[in-house]
Write a protein that holds these residues in place. Structure first.
Motif, PDB file in Angstrom:
ATOM      1  N   GLN A   1       0.818  -1.205   0.000  1.00  0.00           N
ATOM      2  CA  GLN A   1       0.000   0.000   0.000  1.00  0.00           C
ATOM      3  C   GLN A   1       0.858   1.265   0.000  1.00  0.00           C
ATOM      4  O   GLN A   1       0.535   2.261  -0.671  1.00  0.00           O
ATOM      5  N   ASN A   2       1.975   1.226   0.722  1.00  0.00           N
ATOM      6  CA  ASN A   2       2.820   2.411   0.889  1.00  0.00           C
ATOM      7  C   ASN A   2       3.962   2.497  -0.122  1.00  0.00           C
ATOM      8  O   ASN A   2       4.764   3.431  -0.074  1.00  0.00           O
ATOM      9  N   PHE A   3       4.046   1.530  -1.030  1.00  0.00           N
ATOM     10  CA  PHE A   3       5.128   1.521  -2.021  1.00  0.00           C
ATOM     11  C   PHE A   3       5.073   2.783  -2.884  1.00  0.00           C
ATOM     12  O   PHE A   3       4.019   3.157  -3.398  1.00  0.00           O
ATOM     13  N   ILE A   4       6.209   3.461  -3.020  1.00  0.00           N
ATOM     14  CA  ILE A   4       6.294   4.673  -3.835  1.00  0.00           C
ATOM     15  C   ILE A   4       7.025   4.323  -5.129  1.00  0.00           C
ATOM     16  O   ILE A   4       8.229   4.054  -5.113  1.00  0.00           O
ATOM     17  N   PRO A   5       6.324   4.313  -6.253  1.00  0.00           N
ATOM     18  CA  PRO A   5       6.953   3.880  -7.516  1.00  0.00           C
ATOM     19  C   PRO A   5       7.856   4.960  -8.120  1.00  0.00           C
ATOM     20  O   PRO A   5       7.528   6.150  -8.075  1.00  0.00           O
ATOM     21  N   ASN A   6       8.963   4.523  -8.669  1.00  0.00           N
ATOM     22  CA  ASN A   6       9.833   5.376  -9.485  1.00  0.00           C
ATOM     23  C   ASN A   6       9.492   5.054 -10.947  1.00  0.00           C
ATOM     24  O   ASN A   6       9.994   4.083 -11.506  1.00  0.00           O
ATOM     25  N   PHE A   7       8.604   5.844 -11.554  1.00  0.00           N
ATOM     26  CA  PHE A   7       8.083   5.502 -12.863  1.00  0.00           C
ATOM     27  C   PHE A   7       9.164   5.499 -13.938  1.00  0.00           C
ATOM     28  O   PHE A   7       9.115   4.697 -14.873  1.00  0.00           O
ATOM     29  N   THR A   8      10.139   6.365 -13.824  1.00  0.00           N
ATOM     30  CA  THR A   8      11.219   6.391 -14.811  1.00  0.00           C
ATOM     31  C   THR A   8      12.005   5.085 -14.774  1.00  0.00           C
ATOM     32  O   THR A   8      12.296   4.485 -15.820  1.00  0.00           O
ATOM     33  N   ALA A   9      12.329   4.628 -13.573  1.00  0.00           N
ATOM     34  CA  ALA A   9      13.076   3.376 -13.430  1.00  0.00           C
ATOM     35  C   ALA A   9      12.230   2.179 -13.840  1.00  0.00           C
ATOM     36  O   ALA A   9      12.730   1.231 -14.464  1.00  0.00           O
ATOM     37  N   ILE A  10      10.941   2.196 -13.524  1.00  0.00           N
ATOM     38  CA  ILE A  10      10.061   1.083 -13.894  1.00  0.00           C
ATOM     39  C   ILE A  10       9.913   1.014 -15.416  1.00  0.00           C
ATOM     40  O   ILE A  10       9.926  -0.067 -16.008  1.00  0.00           O
ATOM     41  N   ALA A  11       9.780   2.167 -16.072  1.00  0.00           N
ATOM     42  CA  ALA A  11       9.644   2.193 -17.525  1.00  0.00           C
ATOM     43  C   ALA A  11      10.884   1.643 -18.219  1.00  0.00           C
ATOM     44  O   ALA A  11      10.796   1.122 -19.341  1.00  0.00           O
ATOM     45  N   ALA A  12      12.040   1.725 -17.548  1.00  0.00           N
ATOM     46  CA  ALA A  12      13.291   1.244 -18.139  1.00  0.00           C
ATOM     47  C   ALA A  12      13.497  -0.252 -17.952  1.00  0.00           C
ATOM     48  O   ALA A  12      14.422  -0.825 -18.536  1.00  0.00           O
ATOM     49  N   LEU A  13      12.648  -0.912 -17.162  1.00  0.00           N
ATOM     50  CA  LEU A  13      12.799  -2.350 -16.941  1.00  0.00           C
ATOM     51  C   LEU A  13      12.526  -3.112 -18.237  1.00  0.00           C
ATOM     52  O   LEU A  13      11.671  -2.711 -19.033  1.00  0.00           O
ATOM     53  N   PRO A  14      13.191  -4.246 -18.452  1.00  0.00           N
ATOM     54  CA  PRO A  14      12.956  -5.051 -19.653  1.00  0.00           C
ATOM     55  C   PRO A  14      11.710  -5.930 -19.496  1.00  0.00           C
ATOM     56  O   PRO A  14      11.781  -7.161 -19.503  1.00  0.00           O
ATOM     57  N   ALA A  15      10.554  -5.294 -19.347  1.00  0.00           N
ATOM     58  CA  ALA A  15       9.312  -6.021 -19.077  1.00  0.00           C
ATOM     59  C   ALA A  15       8.136  -5.145 -19.457  1.00  0.00           C
ATOM     60  O   ALA A  15       8.263  -3.924 -19.621  1.00  0.00           O
ATOM     61  N   ARG A  16       6.961  -5.772 -19.587  1.00  0.00           N
ATOM     62  CA  ARG A  16       5.743  -5.017 -19.839  1.00  0.00           C
ATOM     63  C   ARG A  16       5.449  -4.072 -18.688  1.00  0.00           C
ATOM     64  O   ARG A  16       5.031  -2.931 -18.874  1.00  0.00           O
ATOM     65  N   GLY A  17       5.635  -4.566 -17.441  1.00  0.00           N
ATOM     66  CA  GLY A  17       5.336  -3.772 -16.263  1.00  0.00           C
ATOM     67  C   GLY A  17       5.873  -4.423 -15.010  1.00  0.00           C
ATOM     68  O   GLY A  17       6.571  -5.445 -15.053  1.00  0.00           O
ATOM     69  N   LEU A  18       5.543  -3.833 -13.880  1.00  0.00           N
ATOM     70  CA  LEU A  18       6.024  -4.294 -12.576  1.00  0.00           C
ATOM     71  C   LEU A  18       4.843  -4.619 -11.676  1.00  0.00           C
ATOM     72  O   LEU A  18       3.938  -3.799 -11.486  1.00  0.00           O
ATOM     73  N   ILE A  19       4.874  -5.842 -11.111  1.00  0.00           N
ATOM     74  CA  ILE A  19       3.899  -6.269 -10.106  1.00  0.00           C
ATOM     75  C   ILE A  19       4.558  -6.160  -8.741  1.00  0.00           C
ATOM     76  O   ILE A  19       5.665  -6.668  -8.529  1.00  0.00           O
ATOM     77  N   VAL A  20       3.880  -5.502  -7.802  1.00  0.00           N
ATOM     78  CA  VAL A  20       4.335  -5.463  -6.410  1.00  0.00           C
ATOM     79  C   VAL A  20       3.264  -6.167  -5.590  1.00  0.00           C
ATOM     80  O   VAL A  20       2.077  -5.849  -5.690  1.00  0.00           O
ATOM     81  N   THR A  21       3.660  -7.139  -4.774  1.00  0.00           N
ATOM     82  CA  THR A  21       2.672  -7.994  -4.115  1.00  0.00           C
ATOM     83  C   THR A  21       3.127  -8.389  -2.718  1.00  0.00           C
ATOM     84  O   THR A  21       4.301  -8.242  -2.358  1.00  0.00           O
ATOM     85  N   ALA A  22       2.180  -8.880  -1.924  1.00  0.00           N
ATOM     86  CA  ALA A  22       2.457  -9.410  -0.577  1.00  0.00           C
ATOM     87  C   ALA A  22       1.265 -10.253  -0.156  1.00  0.00           C
ATOM     88  O   ALA A  22       0.172 -10.158  -0.738  1.00  0.00           O
ATOM     89  N   ALA A  23       1.481 -11.089   0.847  1.00  0.00           N
ATOM     90  CA  ALA A  23       0.365 -11.823   1.437  1.00  0.00           C
ATOM     91  C   ALA A  23      -0.597 -10.826   2.080  1.00  0.00           C
ATOM     92  O   ALA A  23      -0.184  -9.805   2.630  1.00  0.00           O
TER      93      ALA A  23
END
Length: 262
Positions: A158-180
């Motif tokens: 819930q409190n995760f603060i995304p760095n959109f520039t860094a996420i956009a540079a990942l070699p993937a469609r997108g980023l999943i952040v998850t927890a139990a």
């Protein structure tokens, strides 16, 4: 051309993930479909064209690009065919870039049969980038087309603060952040999804991400039927069940707008 805007993975208006749904009488040039999707400026616009009885081609466009797979816009498309266009069949088939997808109308909503997304190890470079994005991550991995970070608990997601520039540079469609999920909630796991490279900074509810979240959490929790809750501002709930190499995604949808493209 008529269109409907449907809130998917929600039982109430203005929740879940909105998608625009258009039913084409004839093929439309790709450039026009992309321009219309940009005009809607929703995370996805779905285009349907009938191929036979209960059988439709289905394509999905973000405001900036076409995607290979989208769960919430498929749910929205099936809902619109049943609720707005009056299709009587309880099962629908969709020809897509990810193969044939199935939708079934059930007592408590809609169930979609989607391909299971494999979970695999990250490269060393990906691992370093992901741990830089989220210090103290429990685990990182590749999840189908996406990358995944498991955090310590629901609050951390819930409190995760995304760095959109860094996420956009990942070699993937997108980023999943998850927890139990917290023990007192009605979900087994929680998540958020970020796809800035596809023009979606944070997606409200991402059905396709649950094709990877299902096997990931099934392996950890020893369950084949679970509920996921996406912790976006709008929020939404996705039921998942693993059957062979398929993930059954289940949810509800409600139509909130109707209009005509001139």
């Amino acid at each position: 051309m008529k269109y409907f805007i449907v809130d998917a993975f929600s039982a109430a208006r203005f929740g879940g993930n909105p998608a625009a749904v258009c039913l084409l009488d004839a093929a439309l040039p790709d450039v026009d479909m992309q321009l219309i999707a940009a005009e809607f400026n929703l995370s996805e616009t779905a285009y349907l064209q009938q191929l036979g009885e209960g059988y439709y081609s289905l394509r999905w466009f973000t405001p900036t690009t076409e995607v290979k797979l989208c769960g919430h816009a498929t749910l929205a498309a099936a809902h619109a065919l049943w609720a707005q266009w009056g299709i009587k069949l309880d099962s629908l088939r969709f020809a897509t870039r990810s193969g044939e997808l199935l939708a079934n109308r059930v007592a408590n909503g809609i169930t979609l049969a989607f391909p299971l997304a494999p979970i695999s190890s990250c490269s060393d470079q990906e691992r370093v980038a992901l741990r830089h994005l989220a210090g103290g991550a429990n685990a990182v991995c590749r999840a189908g087309e996406d990358l995944l970070i498991e955090l310590q608990d629901e609050a951390a997601v819930q409190n995760f603060i995304p760095n959109f520039t860094a996420i956009a540079a990942l070699p993937a469609r997108g980023l999943i952040v998850t927890a139990a999920a917290n023990a007192e909630t009605d979900a087994n796991f929680v998540s958020r999804f970020f796809g800035p490279a596809a023009g979606i900074d944070e997606d409200p509810v991402t059905g396709s991400a649950h094709c990877a979240l299902a096997p990931y959490w099934s392996n950890k929790l020893g369950l084949i039927e679970m509920h996921g809750r996406q912790l976006s501002a709008r929020g939404g709930k996705v039921g998942v069940a693993i059957i062979g190499d398929k993930v059954l995604l289940s949810g509800q949808a409600v139509t909130v707008m109707a209009g005509e493209i001139l």
